[in-house]
Design a protein around this motif. Structure first.
Motif, PDB file in Angstrom:
ATOM      1  N   ILE A 227     -36.630  36.785 -48.104  1.00 41.90           N
ATOM      2  CA  ILE A 227     -36.750  35.464 -48.727  1.00 41.90           C
ATOM      3  C   ILE A 227     -36.577  35.589 -50.223  1.00 41.90           C
ATOM      4  N   LYS A 228     -36.073  34.531 -50.837  1.00 42.38           N
ATOM      5  CA  LYS A 228     -35.886  34.502 -52.279  1.00 42.38           C
ATOM      6  C   LYS A 228     -37.200  34.140 -52.965  1.00 42.38           C
ATOM      7  N   ALA A 229     -37.374  34.654 -54.171  1.00 39.19           N
ATOM      8  CA  ALA A 229     -38.627  34.432 -54.902  1.00 39.19           C
ATOM      9  C   ALA A 229     -38.884  32.953 -55.181  1.00 39.19           C
ATOM     10  N   ASP A 230     -37.817  32.151 -55.249  1.00 43.42           N
ATOM     11  CA  ASP A 230     -37.979  30.730 -55.535  1.00 43.42           C
ATOM     12  C   ASP A 230     -37.804  29.861 -54.280  1.00 43.42           C
ATOM     13  N   ALA A 231     -37.911  30.473 -53.121  1.00 42.20           N
ATOM     14  CA  ALA A 231     -37.677  29.749 -51.875  1.00 42.20           C
ATOM     15  C   ALA A 231     -38.721  28.649 -51.655  1.00 42.20           C
ATOM     16  N   VAL A 232     -38.259  27.505 -51.160  1.00 42.50           N
ATOM     17  CA  VAL A 232     -39.153  26.418 -50.754  1.00 42.50           C
ATOM     18  C   VAL A 232     -39.156  26.391 -49.230  1.00 42.50           C
ATOM     19  N   MET A 233     -40.289  26.652 -48.643  1.00 38.59           N
ATOM     20  CA  MET A 233     -40.369  26.795 -47.203  1.00 38.59           C
ATOM     21  C   MET A 233     -40.369  25.444 -46.482  1.00 38.59           C
ATOM     22  N   PRO A 234     -39.728  25.367 -45.322  1.00 37.17           N
ATOM     23  CA  PRO A 234     -39.763  24.128 -44.537  1.00 37.17           C
ATOM     24  C   PRO A 234     -41.178  23.831 -44.060  1.00 37.17           C
ATOM     25  N   LYS A 235     -41.497  22.569 -43.964  1.00 38.52           N
ATOM     26  CA  LYS A 235     -42.839  22.144 -43.560  1.00 38.52           C
ATOM     27  C   LYS A 235     -42.997  22.281 -42.045  1.00 38.52           C
ATOM     28  N   VAL A 236     -43.965  23.087 -41.632  1.00 39.77           N
ATOM     29  CA  VAL A 236     -44.289  23.260 -40.217  1.00 39.77           C
ATOM     30  C   VAL A 236     -45.776  23.014 -40.047  1.00 39.77           C
ATOM     31  N   GLU A 237     -46.146  22.214 -39.056  1.00 40.75           N
ATOM     32  CA  GLU A 237     -47.560  21.868 -38.872  1.00 40.75           C
ATOM     33  C   GLU A 237     -48.048  22.190 -37.468  1.00 40.75           C
ATOM     34  N   ILE A 238     -49.367  22.370 -37.377  1.00 34.00           N
ATOM     35  CA  ILE A 238     -50.030  22.717 -36.110  1.00 34.00           C
ATOM     36  C   ILE A 238     -50.814  21.518 -35.599  1.00 34.00           C
ATOM     37  N   PHE A 239     -50.719  21.260 -34.293  1.00 29.89           N
ATOM     38  CA  PHE A 239     -51.450  20.156 -33.667  1.00 29.89           C
ATOM     39  C   PHE A 239     -52.166  20.662 -32.422  1.00 29.89           C
ATOM     40  N   PRO A 240     -53.487  20.474 -32.355  1.00 31.23           N
ATOM     41  CA  PRO A 240     -54.236  20.977 -31.212  1.00 31.23           C
ATOM     42  C   PRO A 240     -54.240  20.015 -30.024  1.00 31.23           C
ATOM     43  N   ASP A 323     -47.357  35.492 -27.014  1.00 33.10           N
ATOM     44  CA  ASP A 323     -48.767  35.808 -27.273  1.00 33.10           C
ATOM     45  C   ASP A 323     -49.141  35.556 -28.732  1.00 33.10           C
ATOM     46  N   TYR A 324     -48.302  34.801 -29.451  1.00 28.23           N
ATOM     47  CA  TYR A 324     -48.656  34.414 -30.815  1.00 28.23           C
ATOM     48  C   TYR A 324     -49.658  33.267 -30.785  1.00 28.23           C
ATOM     49  N   ARG A 325     -50.721  33.367 -31.577  1.00 27.25           N
ATOM     50  CA  ARG A 325     -51.635  32.253 -31.722  1.00 27.25           C
ATOM     51  C   ARG A 325     -51.051  31.296 -32.766  1.00 27.25           C
ATOM     52  N   ALA A 326     -51.552  30.083 -32.774  1.00 28.81           N
ATOM     53  CA  ALA A 326     -50.924  29.000 -33.532  1.00 28.81           C
ATOM     54  C   ALA A 326     -50.659  29.324 -35.011  1.00 28.81           C
ATOM     55  N   PRO A 327     -51.626  29.872 -35.771  1.00 24.47           N
ATOM     56  CA  PRO A 327     -51.347  30.119 -37.195  1.00 24.47           C
ATOM     57  C   PRO A 327     -50.181  31.075 -37.420  1.00 24.47           C
ATOM     58  N   LYS A 328     -50.080  32.106 -36.589  1.00 27.33           N
ATOM     59  CA  LYS A 328     -48.991  33.061 -36.764  1.00 27.33           C
ATOM     60  C   LYS A 328     -47.687  32.529 -36.184  1.00 27.33           C
ATOM     61  N   ALA A 329     -47.773  31.732 -35.129  1.00 23.80           N
ATOM     62  CA  ALA A 329     -46.572  31.076 -34.608  1.00 23.80           C
ATOM     63  C   ALA A 329     -45.984  30.161 -35.673  1.00 23.80           C
ATOM     64  N   ARG A 330     -46.843  29.486 -36.410  1.00 19.54           N
ATOM     65  CA  ARG A 330     -46.382  28.617 -37.503  1.00 19.54           C
ATOM     66  C   ARG A 330     -45.637  29.428 -38.558  1.00 19.54           C
ATOM     67  N   ILE A 331     -46.162  30.603 -38.905  1.00 20.35           N
ATOM     68  CA  ILE A 331     -45.509  31.439 -39.898  1.00 20.35           C
ATOM     69  C   ILE A 331     -44.144  31.903 -39.402  1.00 20.35           C
ATOM     70  N   LEU A 332     -44.088  32.360 -38.158  1.00 19.01           N
ATOM     71  CA  LEU A 332     -42.818  32.825 -37.609  1.00 19.01           C
ATOM     72  C   LEU A 332     -41.798  31.694 -37.538  1.00 19.01           C
ATOM     73  N   LEU A 333     -42.224  30.510 -37.115  1.00 21.43           N
ATOM     74  CA  LEU A 333     -41.313  29.373 -37.044  1.00 21.43           C
ATOM     75  C   LEU A 333     -40.856  28.961 -38.445  1.00 21.43           C
ATOM     76  N   THR A 334     -41.752  28.982 -39.411  1.00 23.97           N
ATOM     77  CA  THR A 334     -41.402  28.645 -40.792  1.00 23.97           C
ATOM     78  C   THR A 334     -40.316  29.568 -41.327  1.00 23.97           C
ATOM     79  N   LEU A 335     -40.503  30.858 -41.146  1.00 21.37           N
ATOM     80  CA  LEU A 335     -39.539  31.825 -41.659  1.00 21.37           C
ATOM     81  C   LEU A 335     -38.219  31.758 -40.896  1.00 21.37           C
TER      82      LEU A 335
END
Length: 352
Positions: A227-240, A323-335
């Motif tokens: 990732i670039k140092a100035d990267a703006v990450m796409p918005k990904v949200e978690i819903f239970p 087997d990814y839990r939601a917070p880490k799934a969010r990170i993987l999907l974001t990247l």
């Protein structure tokens, strides 16, 4: 970086003499990046509660034994509660870690951090920093004002891990309470206990003993997202998903431009009809939906065929989060989205 310093103690240790007059081999260099958290807090006498108070240099000064193992460079990157961490700060942290670890004289990097989102930051760094050198994350459950402050022990252990040849090619690791956990599976399991970080059925990968560091197993690390140092990450949200969930918030998120959805479902990835309808709405609008589970162990699967069961959301176009839990799934999907990976099939391969 202008805020990086060598400790005088470590420098002196590096030039010490062995018995017999031979000059000791120069100690390896480790960069210590401080970001804040309980490990950097003390009790404020007015608020009568822990607040950010100490720097990385202050913490290092409490652990003179680090000079036996390494020369330490300190980078006081920030001093914030880990509850304030998110993609913007993570991008900055990745840049700092990558810059440090790229230096030929740096053997490894240590990051001190609050425990509330420590597992997320560890996973983010595991996915975004490319190097065979160790990245060791630490925190503390007790602040620096209490007599049994656990920060110094965790820092000393992290230094020993960072300079141990066995620690190479293991990605980002979390080291607390003498235990070493891999970034992918580690999670906080207790609000106060010093043995809070565990990796479920997979267990920790190693331990730190007084005489040596011992690894029991190795983590599989096969994903990397530059990732670039100035990267703006796409918005990904978690819903239970929970009894009576109506999915309205998911539809609203899609309408306001969220780029990815993670649903923390039940069991193997099941939900009710309103939540399934909301997932279908997102998919129909071109927003990827990843299904995870709120259960502590196990993976989601397209198993149950009732309306809302995992099979029906998968058939509707959702990605099974493995087997990814939601917070880490969010990170993987974001990247993944930031890297331009949006196709359902390609995303499913990542989560598999």
């Amino acid at each position: 970086m202008k805020n990086i310093r060598h400790t005088a103690l470590a420098a002196a240790m590096a030039t010490s003499f062995l018995m017999g007059g031979a000059i000791a081999k120069e100690l390896p260099t480790v960069q210590f990046i401080a970001t804040g958290g309980t490990i950097a807090m003390k009790i404020d006498p007015v608020k009568n509660a822990p607040v950010p108070a100490i720097s990385g240099d202050d913490l290092l000064a409490t652990v003179p034994d680090v000079g036996k193992y390494a020369k330490i460079q300190v980078n006081n990157l920030s001093n914030v509660p880990s509850d304030y961490m998110g993609p913007e700060r993570w991008v900055q942290l990745t840049a700092a870690v990558q810059d440090a670890i790229n230096k030929s004289d740096v053997a490894g990097v240590i990051v001190s951090h609050g425990t509330d989102t420590l597992e997320e930051t560890a996973f983010w760094l595991d996915l975004t920093v490319k190097s065979s050198k160790p990245i060791v994350l630490i925190g503390a459950q007790r602040n620096a004002s209490v007599s049994d402050f656990d920060g110094p022990r965790n820092l000393l252990n992290a230094v020993r891990i960072a300079v141990d040849p066995q620690s190479k090619d293991r990605g980002a690791m979390l080291a607390m309470n003498n235990q070493i956990n891999a970034a992918k599976y580690v999670t906080k399991t207790h609000t106060a206990n010093v043995e809070t970080f565990k990796s479920g059925e997979f267990g920790f990968i190693g331990e730190v003993y007084p005489d040596k560091v011992v690894y029991r197993t190795n983590a599989i690390r096969n994903l990397n997202f530059p990732i670039k140092a100035d990267a703006v990450m796409p918005k990904v949200e978690i819903f239970p998903m929970y009894g009576g969930a109506d999915g309205v918030a998911i539809k609203q998120a899609v309408d306001r431009g969220v780029k990815g959805i993670v649903i923390e479902a039940l069991g193997m990835g099941n939900m009710n009809v309103p939540m399934l309808d909301a997932a279908k709405y997102a998919i129909g609008k071109g927003v990827p939906v990843v299904i995870t589970t709120r259960v502590n162990s196990g993976r989601v699967m397209p198993s149950y065929g009732f309306e809302g069961g995992g099979k029906t959301s998968y058939e509707a176009g959702a990605v099974m989060g493995g087997d990814y839990r939601a917070p880490k799934a969010r990170i993987l999907l974001t990247l993944a989205l930031n890297a331009g990976i949006k196709d359902r099939e390609a995303l499913q391969k990542l989560f598999d």
